[in-house]
Structure formats: C-alpha cells, structure tokens
Design an enzyme around this catalytic site. Structure first.
Site, mmCIF file in Angstrom:
data_model
loop_
_atom_site.group_PDB
_atom_site.id
_atom_site.type_symbol
_atom_site.label_atom_id
_atom_site.label_comp_id
_atom_site.label_asym_id
_atom_site.label_seq_id
_atom_site.Cartn_x
_atom_site.Cartn_y
_atom_site.Cartn_z
ATOM 1 N N ASP A 93 0.836 -1.249 -0.180
ATOM 2 C CA ASP A 93 -0.130 0.277 -0.039
ATOM 3 C C ASP A 93 1.169 1.242 -0.131
ATOM 4 O OD1 ASP A 93 -1.985 1.616 -0.283
ATOM 5 O OD2 ASP A 93 -3.001 0.800 1.874
ATOM 6 N N ALA A 94 0.961 1.817 -1.099
ATOM 7 C CA ALA A 94 2.025 2.792 -1.402
ATOM 8 C C ALA A 94 1.538 4.083 -1.915
ATOM 9 C CB ALA A 94 3.355 2.176 -2.365
ATOM 10 N N LYS A 95 0.601 3.918 -2.552
ATOM 11 C CA LYS A 95 -0.148 5.220 -3.197
ATOM 12 C C LYS A 95 0.839 5.962 -3.845
ATOM 13 C CE LYS A 95 -4.243 4.844 -0.302
ATOM 14 N NZ LYS A 95 -3.694 3.722 0.788
ATOM 15 N N ARG A 96 1.858 5.463 -4.518
ATOM 16 C CA ARG A 96 2.869 6.403 -5.203
ATOM 17 C C ARG A 96 2.207 6.942 -6.439
ATOM 18 N NH1 ARG A 96 4.796 5.325 -0.709
ATOM 19 N NH2 ARG A 96 6.824 5.016 -0.381
ATOM 20 N N THR A 130 -0.451 -0.233 -4.758
ATOM 21 C CA THR A 130 -1.362 0.730 -5.196
ATOM 22 C C THR A 130 -0.886 1.943 -5.598
ATOM 23 O OG1 THR A 130 -1.235 1.724 -2.808
ATOM 24 C CG2 THR A 130 -2.873 0.157 -3.110
#
Lengths: 298, 298
Positions: A93-96, A130
């Site tokens: 869950d990185a949301k990069r 993500t």
C-alpha cells in the site's frame, strides 16, 4: 483466491505503541531504531502466523515502515519474504504517483531491481502495489510496465491497483466532483484504469490493472463494475471505517478473485473486544471474514 | 530566499548508472547495495558542494533513494543533514497522500519523530514535503498538522507543497478536466490548497501550504496566483521538460520567496553539453539560473 478459498487481505499497519503484548519485550539490543524495528517485525510475523492461513495476501502500509527509517524498509523486505513463504501475495500500500523517470524509480523500488555499476540491487518485488492517478496516464504507465516486466521475469503475474474512489470522507472533495462532460471524477479515473488494463487481461478474465474502491460507499460498486469489467477491486474500509462485507457483492460479479477485502485493525485488535490471546482472536476474526466473503461471492 | 538571493532548488535524482565520473570508483566495501549507496551519497555530496551555494534548497526525489532499499533511506537522511549544514532548506519530493493514520505516519517519517516504547525514532525533519491531494482535505490535514508541529518544536517554519497542476503532459487527463460547477479540477485543488493554508500565513505574507505548479504551462500562473495569493509555488519542469524561467514572473507577484524553481538534470548533467568538470559546469548552470530568476523577480 481459488487455492486459498479466501479474498481477505491482511493489512499490516504496525504502530510501535500498539503492538501485541510481548512484542516490545523481546530480547533486542542496539539503537532505539533497531529495537523498535525488531519489535515491529515480531508483531508482523505473529500476525501473519495467526491470521495468514485465512488470507490470500498481506498489505503492508508503507508509511508505517518508513517511519522507522532505513531499518523499517528492511523490516518491510523481511515481512514480504515471510508472507511469500507462507503462500501469501504481497500488496504494497504505497499510493505512489510521479512522472516518468521518478515513477520508473518507484516501480524499481517496489517491483523490480535497480541497475548499478556494482550489480543489481533487489527491490521488494511485490505482487501488487497501489498507485495514485492524479498525474494522469503517463504517470501510471511506468508502474504498469514495471509490473509486466516483473511478471515476465519471475514467471508470474504482477499488477497495480489504481486509487479510483477511496474510503475516506474527504474523498468527496475531489474524487466525487461532477464533470462538465458528464460523469464524475472517479468515473474518469475508472475509465483510465480500464484503458490501462486492456492490454493485461489474463485467461481468468481479470486484468493486471485493478482499482481501489472504498467499501464505505458500496453504492458505487455496480457503476464501477460497468466501467471496469476486468479490474480486481481492492475494497478497503471494512471494520473500523464502517464498511460491511455483506454490501460488497457487486465487486465479485466477474468472479471470486475480482474482489479483495483488506482488514487491518479489525484483525490486529480483535483481542481488545473479544478478550483472550491476540493471535487466537486474530485467527478467529480473519476466518470469520473469510467465510463471510466466500459465501457472499459464491 | 532573501538571505541567499536565490530561488533555485537543487533537485537530487541520482541514477546509479549516471553518477558523476569518479563517484562509482571511490573505495567502498561490502554488499552491492552498500557500494551503490556510497556512490550515490558521494554524487549527492559533490552536487551540493558545487551547486549548493547558488541555491536556497535541495529537493531529493524519494523514489531514487527507495530504490536503494534501507541503505538508500539512510543516504537520504545523511544528505538532508549535509544540505542543512550547507545552509540549504530540504524539500522532500515525496508526493505522498493517504488517509488519517497513514497520512499521520508519513508525516512522522518525513517531518517528525516516531514514538516507540524504546524512545523516539527520528524522522527526516524536512522543511517541506510535496503531497498529493486526490484523497481530499482530510487526507492533507495530517501533513499540515505535522508540518506545524515540527515547526513549533524546532522553532522554525515548515510546510507542505500540494500538487495542483503538474508539469507532465498526462496532467491533462485528470487535473485539466472541466467541472460541472465551473472551473477546472486543478482550480479546485488550488482552492483546497488555499483553504488549508489560511491558518498558516506568516508575517511575510506566505502560507505554510504551498503548491506545485508545473513550469511547462506558465499560462496557468496568473489564475493560480489569484486562487492562491499566499502560497509558495514550486515550479518544476524548467530545462529537460521544456519550461523556461523567463515565463514564471506571475509566480513572484507576492514576493521573491513566493516562487521556487527546481532544477535537477539541467544542473547535474550540464557538463555533458558544456564539457569540462561536472562540478564547475553544475556551479555555473546553478548560478546562471539563480541570476536569471533573481532578476526576473526584482
């Protein structure tokens, strides 16, 4: 999903001040950072051991590991390996989200390996990560390319999960804005996700470009499914945020593996309400969620 | 900005395969990751030494350091310290965005310190970080709060820079969509940025919530300034991406410190076009940009 008969994703969001009893009291020496990292690692290992068998994947929240600095990053690497060894997929869950060369570098860090004059430095080689689509298609492509290269290299499928409609109340501020051309911002993000994933639909009918669709607004799922018929949906927000597994049925219309349900606090802190051993309570809660989702998606 | 007479931000985006000559040949022992991290550190130090005096801040791109794993994170920490020692502000190009507890954890990692049972683990304590507003106001607030706590704790001002209109062509996919209520998505992001920053306007008239406005579309700057009269603008895209310093004047209307101009490739690779020593070429290019922007903003 079929093998493990589970769509549950074990969220790993370790707060060093709220670890399972005993994890902070293990023998550990060295700096504060070292001892904190060891305690977090012990907590994550115990969670995976207890709840992992009822799950299909783990989802480490990168923020929690970064807050521990370089040692945290190495704990993350260890935990990913541990999860893989337990037969679980890894969803970072990185949301990069970033442009061209920077997106490429993130893809390398999370899914590939970095070329250096001394040889390659291995990245985390996650199965899925993500990503944030605000910067548009050209900022997502390096992540999709990174997932496909990793998949080809390792002989498995990897993918990305694009934030489409998140689970927080503030999502309304931007994601829910109506567009002049008709539709809503999140529907445009859904269309972008579908386009990017067209080239990556596998035999199972599912694409390697999926979507994050918050479980807190299940009324969006039917429309989201129309717009993204091949996408795997990651459905955060069950439990502490108020989402309910029972309302997620439309996510599973293309098949059981089309919906993945992360649970973090509800599993890790189950013992606080049920009493008893944290591991037993986590195991029971993960199994309860697994059964519920498996029945719902039948 | 006033002290250093500079609005130039030295971008640090080290690719281990394109370091300055000599950096990869320094004596270094140990694992591939260790040697690569040492080489990257040497490159960043040399860049700061050469170009730093003409700049007001450094801007490390976090992706590049994450690709080196835990050692990369520690190089980032060292480089931030080095930059501070050289009188430079630190702007972490993180583009983070996440909900409640996760946003809080990122703020801790980048701007604060993490509480653990063993004592605090120091974060990077950056002066500014870039953040992604797709998830809305409640996902940005923990970053703003983190910046204000750090500022109060350290007796200085810290802040966040919200992505409003990025410099890449794909920005058009989402950020440029016209809204049913009038205006454009990026204008809504600008309004959100302005709202968040109202409580943080200092004596200088500038807020602790700024905006990333790509220098590749300077025609947006007048409108952006209307919507965000107190925001510091970070203006990426000069050089390799086609933006020109000469077109950025509207950014500086509230004052010279209201516009910061990052330059990365154009400084680091100046020697490839000018010939000669990389450090001399970097110094000359940073000084050229500094003079150009300083004159423009007079």
């Amino acid at each position: 999903v079929a093998e493990r008969e589970s769509q549950i994703v074990l969220g790993l969001d370790p707060d060093p001040m709220a670890l399972w009893p005993g994890c902070a009291e293990l023998p550990s020496e060295g700096s504060v950072a070292k001892r904190a990292a060891d305690a977090v690692e012990a907590h994550c290992r115990a969670l995976i051991e207890a709840a992992g068998p009822a799950c299909v994947a783990v989802k480490p929240q990168l923020a929690r590991f970064e807050a521990l600095g370089g040692r945290g990053w190495e704990v993350l690497r260890t935990i990913c390996k541990e999860a893989r060894g337990a037969g679980l997929l890894t969803i970072l869950d990185a949301k990069r989200g970033d442009i061209d060369l920077s997106a490429r570098a993130y893809a390398t860090a999370l899914m590939g390996e970095l070329q250096t004059p001394f040889g390659p430095v291995k990245g985390l080689k996650a199965d899925m990560i993500t990503v944030n689509p605000l910067l548009g298609g050209d900022a997502l492509e390096p992540f999709v390319a990174g997932a496909r290269e990793l998949g080809a290299h390792e002989g498995r499928r990897s993918g990305v999960l694009v934030l489409v409609r998140t689970s927080n109340p503030g999502a309304a501020d931007v994601e829910d804005l109506p567009l002049a051309s008709g539709g809503i911002v999140w529907e445009r993000l859904a269309a972008l996700t579908d386009e990017l994933g067209r080239g990556g639909v596998g035999e199972c009918g599912l694409s390697d470009v999926g979507a994050v669709m918050g479980a807190t607004r299940p009324e969006h799922l039917v429309r989201a499914r129309e717009l993204m018929p091949h996408a795997v949906f990651l459905l955060p927000g069950v439990g502490a945020q108020g989402g309910r597994v029972e309302e997620l049925a439309p996510a599973f219309s293309p098949g059981r593996a089309a919906g993945l349900i992360p649970a973090s606090r509800s599993i890790a802190t189950a013992y606080l309400t049920s009493g008893g051993d944290p591991a037993d309570a986590a195991r029971a809660e993960a199994e309860r969620l697994r059964e519920l989702a498996w029945r719902l998606s039948a």
